[in-house]
Design an enzyme around this catalytic site. Sequence first.
Site, PDB file in Angstrom:
ATOM      1  N   ASP A  45      -6.491  26.567  44.666  1.00  0.00           N
ATOM      2  CA  ASP A  45      -6.202  25.667  45.782  1.00  0.00           C
ATOM      3  C   ASP A  45      -7.063  26.038  46.991  1.00  0.00           C
ATOM      4  OD1 ASP A  45      -4.062  23.686  47.050  1.00  0.00           O
ATOM      5  OD2 ASP A  45      -4.416  25.300  48.497  1.00  0.00           O
ATOM      6  N   TYR A  50     -10.474  25.945  55.024  1.00  0.00           N
ATOM      7  CA  TYR A  50     -10.557  27.363  54.667  1.00  0.00           C
ATOM      8  C   TYR A  50     -11.997  27.896  54.681  1.00  0.00           C
ATOM      9  CZ  TYR A  50      -5.938  26.107  52.693  1.00  0.00           C
ATOM     10  OH  TYR A  50      -4.677  25.618  52.482  1.00  0.00           O
ATOM     11  N   LYS A  75      -8.921  19.721  50.121  1.00  0.00           N
ATOM     12  CA  LYS A  75      -8.147  18.875  51.045  1.00  0.00           C
ATOM     13  C   LYS A  75      -9.012  18.330  52.172  1.00  0.00           C
ATOM     14  CE  LYS A  75      -4.338  22.119  50.286  1.00  0.00           C
ATOM     15  NZ  LYS A  75      -4.932  23.455  50.352  1.00  0.00           N
ATOM     16  N   HIS A 108      -4.642  16.663  54.029  1.00  0.00           N
ATOM     17  CA  HIS A 108      -4.072  17.967  54.405  1.00  0.00           C
ATOM     18  C   HIS A 108      -2.814  17.837  55.279  1.00  0.00           C
ATOM     19  CE1 HIS A 108      -5.524  22.381  54.858  1.00  0.00           C
ATOM     20  NE2 HIS A 108      -4.212  22.338  54.911  1.00  0.00           N
ATOM     21  N   SER A 137      -0.337  16.226  51.543  1.00  0.00           N
ATOM     22  CA  SER A 137       0.181  17.539  51.877  1.00  0.00           C
ATOM     23  C   SER A 137       0.877  17.425  53.228  1.00  0.00           C
ATOM     24  CB  SER A 137      -0.974  18.545  51.930  1.00  0.00           C
ATOM     25  OG  SER A 137      -0.511  19.790  52.377  1.00  0.00           O
ATOM     26  N   ASN A 138       1.979  18.126  53.363  1.00  0.00           N
ATOM     27  CA  ASN A 138       2.732  18.139  54.625  1.00  0.00           C
ATOM     28  C   ASN A 138       3.258  16.761  55.010  1.00  0.00           C
ATOM     29  OD1 ASN A 138       2.323  20.986  55.243  1.00  0.00           O
ATOM     30  ND2 ASN A 138       0.169  20.413  55.413  1.00  0.00           N
ATOM     31  N   SER A 186       2.671  28.577  50.913  1.00  0.00           N
ATOM     32  CA  SER A 186       3.391  29.793  51.332  1.00  0.00           C
ATOM     33  C   SER A 186       4.646  29.995  50.482  1.00  0.00           C
ATOM     34  CB  SER A 186       3.754  29.754  52.820  1.00  0.00           C
ATOM     35  OG  SER A 186       2.606  29.829  53.625  1.00  0.00           O
ATOM     36  N   PRO A 187       4.518  29.960  49.163  1.00  0.00           N
ATOM     37  CA  PRO A 187       5.716  30.086  48.313  1.00  0.00           C
ATOM     38  C   PRO A 187       6.400  31.433  48.467  1.00  0.00           C
ATOM     39  CG  PRO A 187       3.735  30.310  46.976  1.00  0.00           C
ATOM     40  CD  PRO A 187       3.282  29.880  48.351  1.00  0.00           C
ATOM     41  N   LEU A 188       5.649  32.443  48.969  1.00  0.00           N
ATOM     42  CA  LEU A 188       6.246  33.769  49.181  1.00  0.00           C
ATOM     43  C   LEU A 188       6.670  33.957  50.637  1.00  0.00           C
ATOM     44  CD1 LEU A 188       3.614  35.826  47.115  1.00  0.00           C
ATOM     45  CD2 LEU A 188       5.865  35.041  46.354  1.00  0.00           C
TER      46      LEU A 188
HETATM   47  N1  LIG Z   1      -1.339  22.502  52.685  1.00  0.00           N
HETATM   48  C1  LIG Z   1      -1.191  23.313  53.695  1.00  0.00           C
HETATM   49  O1  LIG Z   1      -1.053  22.899  54.866  1.00  0.00           O
HETATM   50  C2  LIG Z   1      -1.192  24.781  53.458  1.00  0.00           C
HETATM   51  C3  LIG Z   1      -0.796  25.650  54.489  1.00  0.00           C
HETATM   52  C4  LIG Z   1      -0.791  27.011  54.229  1.00  0.00           C
HETATM   53  C5  LIG Z   1      -1.172  27.476  52.979  1.00  0.00           C
HETATM   54  N2  LIG Z   1      -1.582  26.606  52.001  1.00  0.00           N
HETATM   55  C6  LIG Z   1      -1.998  27.078  50.664  1.00  0.00           C
HETATM   56  O2  LIG Z   1      -0.952  27.846  50.110  1.00  0.00           O
HETATM   57  C7  LIG Z   1      -1.460  29.132  49.738  1.00  0.00           C
HETATM   58  C8  LIG Z   1      -0.369  30.175  49.804  1.00  0.00           C
HETATM   59  O3  LIG Z   1       0.182  30.265  51.100  1.00  0.00           O
HETATM   60  P1  LIG Z   1      -0.027  31.531  52.037  1.00  0.00           P
HETATM   61  O4  LIG Z   1      -1.310  32.188  51.718  1.00  0.00           O
HETATM   62  O5  LIG Z   1       0.211  31.061  53.422  1.00  0.00           O
HETATM   63  O6  LIG Z   1       1.223  32.457  51.734  1.00  0.00           O
HETATM   64  P2  LIG Z   1       1.893  33.125  50.433  1.00  0.00           P
HETATM   65  O7  LIG Z   1       1.117  32.859  49.221  1.00  0.00           O
HETATM   66  O8  LIG Z   1       3.326  32.776  50.486  1.00  0.00           O
HETATM   67  O9  LIG Z   1       1.811  34.668  50.795  1.00  0.00           O
HETATM   68  C9  LIG Z   1       0.603  35.365  50.883  1.00  0.00           C
HETATM   69  C10 LIG Z   1       0.936  36.758  51.425  1.00  0.00           C
HETATM   70  O10 LIG Z   1       1.777  37.451  50.498  1.00  0.00           O
HETATM   71  C11 LIG Z   1       1.116  38.616  50.021  1.00  0.00           C
HETATM   72  N3  LIG Z   1       1.441  38.708  48.580  1.00  0.00           N
HETATM   73  C12 LIG Z   1       0.904  37.992  47.563  1.00  0.00           C
HETATM   74  N4  LIG Z   1       1.481  38.318  46.401  1.00  0.00           N
HETATM   75  C13 LIG Z   1       2.413  39.266  46.672  1.00  0.00           C
HETATM   76  C14 LIG Z   1       3.330  39.987  45.881  1.00  0.00           C
HETATM   77  N5  LIG Z   1       3.404  39.816  44.559  1.00  0.00           N
HETATM   78  N6  LIG Z   1       4.139  40.878  46.499  1.00  0.00           N
HETATM   79  C15 LIG Z   1       4.070  41.069  47.836  1.00  0.00           C
HETATM   80  N7  LIG Z   1       3.212  40.415  48.638  1.00  0.00           N
HETATM   81  C16 LIG Z   1       2.394  39.508  48.068  1.00  0.00           C
HETATM   82  C17 LIG Z   1      -0.355  38.426  50.298  1.00  0.00           C
HETATM   83  O11 LIG Z   1      -1.011  39.633  50.518  1.00  0.00           O
HETATM   84  P3  LIG Z   1      -2.240  40.142  49.583  1.00  0.00           P
HETATM   85  O12 LIG Z   1      -3.289  39.071  49.622  1.00  0.00           O
HETATM   86  O13 LIG Z   1      -2.672  41.407  50.227  1.00  0.00           O
HETATM   87  O14 LIG Z   1      -1.666  40.333  48.214  1.00  0.00           O
HETATM   88  C18 LIG Z   1      -0.304  37.596  51.589  1.00  0.00           C
HETATM   89  O15 LIG Z   1      -0.107  38.436  52.709  1.00  0.00           O
HETATM   90  C19 LIG Z   1      -2.603  29.326  50.742  1.00  0.00           C
HETATM   91  O16 LIG Z   1      -3.447  30.390  50.385  1.00  0.00           O
HETATM   92  C20 LIG Z   1      -3.236  27.977  50.706  1.00  0.00           C
HETATM   93  O17 LIG Z   1      -4.025  27.814  49.540  1.00  0.00           O
HETATM   94  C21 LIG Z   1      -1.573  25.267  52.226  1.00  0.00           C
END
Ligand SMILES: NC(=O)c1ccc[n+]([C@@H]2O[C@H](COP(=O)([O-])OP(=O)(O)OC[C@H]3O[C@@H](n4cnc5c(N)ncnc54)[C@H](OP(=O)(O)O)[C@@H]3O)[C@@H](O)[C@H]2O)c1
Length: 274
Positions: A45, A50, A75, A108, A137-138, A186-188
């Site tokens: 993705d 980005y 996006k 986006h 998205s959003n 941001s699933p995490l």
């Molecule tokens: N459409 C939109 O508006 C939108 C907005 C935001 C994000 N996104 C997309 O969604 C993706 C994911 O969201 P996100 O990057 O915001 O947040 P996320 O995937 O929920 O969390 C990423 C964070 O969690 C850490 N992490 C990953 N795996 C882990 C695990 N198994 N245990 C503990 N920590 C872990 C990562 O650190 P490390 O890298 O050090 O492992 C990073 O700090 C983005 O990369 C992007 O592609 C889309």
Amino acid sequence: MDYTLLNNGVKIPMLGLGTYRIGRTDDDVYNAIRTALDMGYRHIDTATLYENEAPIGKAIRESGIPREDIFVTTKLWGDDVLKNEIPQAFDQSMQLLDIGYVDLYLVHWPVKGKLVSTWREMEKIYASDKAKAIGLSNHLQHHLEEILDEANVLPAVNQVEMHPYVVLNDLVDFCEENAIVCEAWSPLGSSKVPLLEEKILREIGDKYGKSPAQVVLRWNIERGVVAIPKSSNKERQAANLDIFDFKLTPEDVQLINSLDKNYRTGIHPDEIGF
Ligand SMILES: NC(=O)c1ccc[n+]([C@@H]2O[C@H](COP(=O)([O-])OP(=O)(O)OC[C@H]3O[C@@H](n4cnc5c(N)ncnc54)[C@H](OP(=O)(O)O)[C@@H]3O)[C@@H](O)[C@H]2O)c1
């Protein structure tokens, strides 16, 4: 890996790799994507925002994996909508990625007053066959309704912030009723909230020998939501992929749902400044 079908028959892996800030340099991005592809990720993705489409495309091209085996999303950024430069923005992404086509092109963020006109441009891109599916998205239910009223091509996906602190059951149900696959960004919980320290998640994970992160990702998959966790780290990338050998009970799911506080780490879609 589990897959689901989009409403036009395109197959999408239920788990993908998020790439927002996945690397500081192009080399970092390239290496993170090659590592992920080598270990089995088949869904990446990205987005214009980005600024990493070029190294991602290069990693895909040089991976040795057939193009059709990798699902790639990018996006459209709101500035390009405001400038009326949607076809140009898509062409720019295509040039940077240089992988022939994208599997999914998403709007986006909703741009006020331009939801339907943007979707018309997305439909033209879909007709060009350079995007195998188009989506949003959003977009909240009211945004989706406005587009669905006018759409000739149904949106295939809606990618929104979604994790146990913002469960959004109503939106998930609405999307399901309208054959739109939900994706969780941001699933995490990103790194902005202490979601992964929740005792409930630890206790559920202990039953299956899984971490809180793996429990949260599995919860997404089981509610039919595609998850795209980002990790730059090889071990965490591998752990996030290792969620297809256990199942949560209905009681587990209920406990995870009980963490909901309707709390977003990101901007509310009605408050984005486009
Ligand atoms: N459409 C939109 O508006 C939108 C907005 C935001 C994000 N996104 C997309 O969604 C993706 C994911 O969201 P996100 O990057 O915001 O947040 P996320 O995937 O929920 O969390 C990423 C964070 O969690 C850490 N992490 C990953 N795996 C882990 C695990 N198994 N245990 C503990 N920590 C872990 C990562 O650190 P490390 O890298 O050090 O492992 C990073 O700090 C983005 O990369 C992007 O592609 C889309």
